[in-house]
Motif scaffolding. Structure first.
Motif, mmCIF file in Angstrom:
data_model
loop_
_atom_site.group_PDB
_atom_site.id
_atom_site.type_symbol
_atom_site.label_atom_id
_atom_site.label_comp_id
_atom_site.label_asym_id
_atom_site.label_seq_id
_atom_site.Cartn_x
_atom_site.Cartn_y
_atom_site.Cartn_z
ATOM 1 N N VAL A 156 51.487 57.689 -16.086
ATOM 2 C CA VAL A 156 52.643 57.302 -15.274
ATOM 3 C C VAL A 156 53.701 56.642 -16.156
ATOM 4 C CG1 VAL A 156 53.449 55.797 -13.420
ATOM 5 C CG2 VAL A 156 51.338 57.083 -13.128
ATOM 6 N N ALA A 157 53.258 55.779 -17.052
ATOM 7 C CA ALA A 157 54.200 55.104 -17.949
ATOM 8 C C ALA A 157 54.934 56.124 -18.819
ATOM 9 C CB ALA A 157 53.452 54.094 -18.826
ATOM 10 N N ARG A 158 54.198 57.079 -19.351
ATOM 11 C CA ARG A 158 54.825 58.090 -20.208
ATOM 12 C C ARG A 158 55.789 58.958 -19.399
ATOM 13 N NH1 ARG A 158 50.484 60.738 -21.813
ATOM 14 N NH2 ARG A 158 50.151 59.376 -23.608
ATOM 15 N N GLY A 159 55.373 59.388 -18.204
ATOM 16 C CA GLY A 159 56.220 60.250 -17.387
ATOM 17 C C GLY A 159 57.458 59.550 -16.871
ATOM 18 N N LEU A 188 55.306 60.689 -10.508
ATOM 19 C CA LEU A 188 54.288 61.076 -9.528
ATOM 20 C C LEU A 188 54.601 62.408 -8.870
ATOM 21 C CD1 LEU A 188 53.650 57.668 -7.697
ATOM 22 C CD2 LEU A 188 52.286 58.722 -9.505
ATOM 23 N N ASP A 189 55.717 63.035 -9.269
ATOM 24 C CA ASP A 189 56.161 64.292 -8.675
ATOM 25 C C ASP A 189 56.326 64.134 -7.166
ATOM 26 O OD1 ASP A 189 57.014 66.930 -8.666
ATOM 27 O OD2 ASP A 189 54.982 67.744 -8.416
ATOM 28 N N MET A 190 57.006 63.049 -6.778
ATOM 29 C CA MET A 190 57.261 62.758 -5.374
ATOM 30 C C MET A 190 58.752 62.731 -5.110
ATOM 31 S SD MET A 190 54.646 59.703 -4.274
ATOM 32 C CE MET A 190 55.414 59.666 -2.628
ATOM 33 N N GLU A 192 62.053 61.094 -4.304
ATOM 34 C CA GLU A 192 62.579 59.741 -4.492
ATOM 35 C C GLU A 192 62.843 59.071 -3.153
ATOM 36 O OE1 GLU A 192 66.796 57.728 -5.389
ATOM 37 O OE2 GLU A 192 66.307 59.434 -6.683
ATOM 38 N N ALA A 193 63.380 59.843 -2.202
ATOM 39 C CA ALA A 193 63.689 59.277 -0.885
ATOM 40 C C ALA A 193 62.421 58.764 -0.203
ATOM 41 C CB ALA A 193 64.382 60.320 -0.018
ATOM 42 N N ASP A 194 61.327 59.545 -0.299
ATOM 43 C CA ASP A 194 60.073 59.116 0.322
ATOM 44 C C ASP A 194 59.567 57.829 -0.313
ATOM 45 O OD1 ASP A 194 60.122 61.271 2.000
ATOM 46 O OD2 ASP A 194 58.646 62.448 0.894
ATOM 47 N N LEU A 195 59.553 57.784 -1.629
ATOM 48 C CA LEU A 195 59.021 56.605 -2.311
ATOM 49 C C LEU A 195 59.921 55.387 -2.082
ATOM 50 C CD1 LEU A 195 56.513 56.013 -3.950
ATOM 51 C CD2 LEU A 195 57.860 56.255 -6.021
ATOM 52 N N ARG A 196 61.210 55.631 -1.930
ATOM 53 C CA ARG A 196 62.137 54.536 -1.658
ATOM 54 C C ARG A 196 61.826 53.902 -0.301
ATOM 55 N NH1 ARG A 196 66.916 57.251 -2.251
ATOM 56 N NH2 ARG A 196 67.307 57.251 -0.016
ATOM 57 N N VAL A 197 61.523 54.744 0.681
ATOM 58 C CA VAL A 197 61.154 54.229 1.999
ATOM 59 C C VAL A 197 59.846 53.451 1.913
ATOM 60 C CG1 VAL A 197 60.427 54.876 4.327
ATOM 61 C CG2 VAL A 197 62.394 56.001 3.286
ATOM 62 N N ILE A 198 58.870 53.994 1.191
ATOM 63 C CA ILE A 198 57.575 53.328 1.038
ATOM 64 C C ILE A 198 57.751 51.965 0.398
ATOM 65 C CG2 ILE A 198 55.395 53.416 -0.238
ATOM 66 C CD1 ILE A 198 55.477 56.479 0.164
ATOM 67 N N ALA A 199 58.681 51.867 -0.556
ATOM 68 C CA ALA A 199 58.921 50.605 -1.262
ATOM 69 C C ALA A 199 59.783 49.644 -0.459
ATOM 70 C CB ALA A 199 59.574 50.879 -2.609
ATOM 71 N N GLY A 200 60.280 50.077 0.716
ATOM 72 C CA GLY A 200 61.122 49.225 1.522
ATOM 73 C C GLY A 200 62.536 49.092 0.982
ATOM 74 N N LEU A 201 62.972 50.080 0.220
ATOM 75 C CA LEU A 201 64.299 50.028 -0.404
ATOM 76 C C LEU A 201 65.255 51.042 0.188
ATOM 77 C CD1 LEU A 201 63.153 49.703 -4.125
ATOM 78 C CD2 LEU A 201 64.025 47.885 -2.634
ATOM 79 N N ASP A 202 64.901 51.614 1.339
ATOM 80 C CA ASP A 202 65.774 52.604 1.967
ATOM 81 C C ASP A 202 66.825 51.878 2.795
ATOM 82 O OD1 ASP A 202 66.769 55.058 2.714
ATOM 83 O OD2 ASP A 202 65.503 55.166 4.505
ATOM 84 N N ASP A 203 67.873 51.431 2.120
ATOM 85 C CA ASP A 203 68.908 50.641 2.793
ATOM 86 C C ASP A 203 70.120 51.468 3.208
ATOM 87 O OD1 ASP A 203 69.923 51.226 0.344
ATOM 88 O OD2 ASP A 203 70.288 49.157 -0.287
ATOM 89 N N GLY A 204 69.981 52.786 3.019
ATOM 90 C CA GLY A 204 71.078 53.646 3.426
ATOM 91 C C GLY A 204 72.184 53.732 2.379
ATOM 92 N N GLY A 205 71.988 53.072 1.248
ATOM 93 C CA GLY A 205 72.987 53.118 0.203
ATOM 94 C C GLY A 205 72.919 54.409 -0.593
ATOM 95 N N SER A 206 73.867 54.579 -1.498
ATOM 96 C CA SER A 206 73.888 55.782 -2.325
ATOM 97 C C SER A 206 72.824 55.721 -3.375
ATOM 98 C CB SER A 206 75.264 55.917 -2.998
ATOM 99 O OG SER A 206 75.523 54.801 -3.800
ATOM 100 N N ARG A 207 72.425 56.863 -3.888
ATOM 101 C CA ARG A 207 71.387 56.932 -4.912
ATOM 102 C C ARG A 207 71.944 56.514 -6.257
ATOM 103 N NH1 ARG A 207 67.728 62.260 -3.656
ATOM 104 N NH2 ARG A 207 67.381 61.847 -1.456
#
Length: 207
Positions: A156-159, A188-190, A192-207
Motif C-alpha cells: 500500500v505504501a509503495r502504491g 487499493l484500486d478503489m 476515490e469517492a467511495d473511500l472519501r465517504v468511508i473516511a467521512g470526508l465527503d463534504d461535497g467539495g471539489s476533488r
C-alpha cells in the motif's frame, strides 16, 4: 471491568428480544409480555462502568426495543448476532429528564457492543486509554480493506507513494485527509469517492 464481552442473564436477553412492534409470519402477535424493567438496572450498570459517566444520572424508564439489523428476524437471536435499539429516558438527581436510546449488540448470552444516546450526545466505551484521543474509525476500515485484499502495508505504501510509517499511522487511527485518501484509494484500486465517504470526508467539495 470491560463494558463489552460480559454475560447476559436470561431475563435481560428475554427483555432485549421482546419486539412487540415486529411482525413476521408464523409467530404469535402480539407476543407474550416480558418484564422489560430488568433493563434500566442493566443499562445503569453499563453506564457506571464508564469512568467519566456522571452517576447523578440514571436510566429510569425503557420501552420494548426493536431489532436494528434488517433481514429474517425468525432467526434465533440466542445463537446469532443481534443488535437491538431500546428507547427510554434518563433522569438526574434534580429531576431533569432526557430522552435515551441504547443500542445493544449480543451473540448468544454475551454482550458484544453497547452504545447509548442521551439527548443528542452519543456515548460509549472508549477504545483508547484515559488521556489519549480516540482513534479515527477510518483506521479499522482501512485495516479491514487491506486484509480482505491481502495487501500488506509495504505494498500500500509503495502504491500510494507514502512511507510505511504513514500507512501504519492511518491504520492505528490517525485522522485521514483528502490527499491521503486519494493516494490510498489508488493503491487499493478503489473509487476515490467511495473511500472519501468511508473516511467521512465527503463534504461535497471539489476533488
Amino acid at each position: 471491568m470491560e463494558t463489552t464481552d460480559r454475560p447476559l442473564t436470561a431475563n435481560v436477553i428475554a427483555a432485549l428480544t421482546y419486539w412487540p412492534g415486529v411482525i413476521w409470519g408464523g409467530q404469535k402477535h402480539p407476543p407474550d409480555p416480558v418484564d422489560v424493567t430488568v433493563l434500566p438496572p442493566f443499562f445503569n450498570g453499563l453506564l457506571r462502568d464508564l469512568p467519566w459517566w456522571n452517576r447523578d444520572w440514571r436510566v429510569d424508564r425503557v420501552e420494548p426495543g426493536t431489532p436494528v439489523e434488517t433481514g429474517d428476524h425468525r432467526c434465533d437471536p440466542a445463537v446469532r448476532f443481534a443488535e437491538v435499539s431500546v428507547p427510554g429516558t434518563v433522569v438526574s438527581g434534580d429531576g431533569e429528564s432526557l430522552p435515551f436510546v441504547a443500542k445493544v449488540g449480543f451473540t448468544g448470552d454475551r454482550l458484544v457492543r453497547f452504545q447509548a444516546k442521551v439527548g443528542d450526545v452519543v456515548i460509549g466505551p472508549a477504545l483508547s486509554p484515559a488521556g489519549r484521543p480516540e482513534p479515527h474509525p477510518f483506521g479499522r476500515v482501512l485495516t479491514g480493506l487491506m486484509e480482505l485484499r491481502g495487501i500488506p502495508v509495504r505494498d500500500v505504501a509503495r502504491g500510494a507513494g507514502l512511507s510505511m510509517s504513514t500507512v501504519r499511522m492511518l491504520r492505528r487511527g490517525h485522522n485521514p485527509d483528502l490527499p491521503l485518501v486519494r493516494l490510498i484509494a489508488e493503491a487499493l484500486d478503489m473509487s476515490e469517492a467511495d473511500l472519501r465517504v468511508i473516511a467521512g470526508l465527503d463534504d461535497g467539495g471539489s476533488r
